[in-house]
Motif scaffolding. Sequence first.
Motif, short mmCIF file in Angstrom:
data_model
loop_
_atom_site.label_atom_id
_atom_site.label_comp_id
_atom_site.label_asym_id
_atom_site.label_seq_id
_atom_site.Cartn_x
_atom_site.Cartn_y
_atom_site.Cartn_z
N SER A 36 53.78 49.87 37.31
CA SER A 36 54.73 49.00 36.64
C SER A 36 54.43 48.94 35.15
O SER A 36 55.33 49.09 34.31
N GLU A 37 53.19 48.73 34.82
CA GLU A 37 52.82 48.54 33.42
C GLU A 37 52.98 49.82 32.59
O GLU A 37 52.94 49.75 31.35
N ALA A 38 53.19 50.94 33.23
CA ALA A 38 53.48 52.18 32.50
C ALA A 38 54.92 52.20 31.98
O ALA A 38 55.27 53.07 31.18
N LEU A 141 62.24 42.71 35.36
CA LEU A 141 62.44 41.81 34.22
C LEU A 141 61.73 42.32 32.96
O LEU A 141 62.29 42.29 31.86
N LEU A 142 60.50 42.78 33.13
CA LEU A 142 59.75 43.26 31.98
C LEU A 142 60.33 44.56 31.42
O LEU A 142 60.38 44.75 30.21
N VAL A 143 60.80 45.45 32.29
CA VAL A 143 61.44 46.68 31.82
C VAL A 143 62.71 46.34 31.04
O VAL A 143 63.01 46.95 30.01
N ALA A 149 59.04 52.09 24.16
CA ALA A 149 59.82 53.10 23.44
C ALA A 149 59.40 54.48 23.94
O ALA A 149 58.31 54.65 24.53
N GLU A 150 60.24 55.45 23.74
CA GLU A 150 59.96 56.83 24.15
C GLU A 150 58.59 57.26 23.62
O GLU A 150 58.32 57.16 22.42
N GLY A 151 57.71 57.69 24.51
CA GLY A 151 56.38 58.15 24.13
C GLY A 151 55.36 57.05 23.92
O GLY A 151 54.17 57.33 23.77
#
Length: 165
Positions: A36-38, A141-143, A149-151
């Motif tokens: 998730s945190e990724a 919710l966090l997403v 951002a990308e990368g």
Amino acid sequence: MAWGRWFRHGFADEADVRRVLDAAAMARLEQRVRESEARHSGEIRLCIEAGLPWAWLRRGVRERALAVFAELGVWDTEANNGVLIYLLLADHAIEIVADRGLMHHVPAGHWEQVLGAMRQAFQAGGFEQGLAGAIDEVDRLLVRHFPLAEGERNPNELPDAPVVR
């Protein structure tokens, strides 16, 4: 205070947690948090407490969850977007504590829906499923509100492993 509550908490220990969430389940929950945190900049912590310390027996579960939130440093993230999912086995109680960064985006009623889904899973004996569902909802919710951002990578400000007390 009821003697039954004193008894439940006095004899609760980590073996009670292991009965409902074995080592494999804990590892899967930790992996779910890590994955998730990724996808966002938030931090998710799980805390499963078998019973309350004696000094906490006259206080409410929400108050205990707030104290654990502080003790684990969930409030101390860069974007103030940490979330604690707290389970107190002795009282069959659950709480979700979100830091102010996320609370601005999520109505209180939404957290009640998440807690309701957890309660249903727990009543059916699905502790891992209930916690996994809560992680998934917090992830959504966090997403939505704190995407990477990308990368970009989440610096992983807090450990991913569930805390057992």
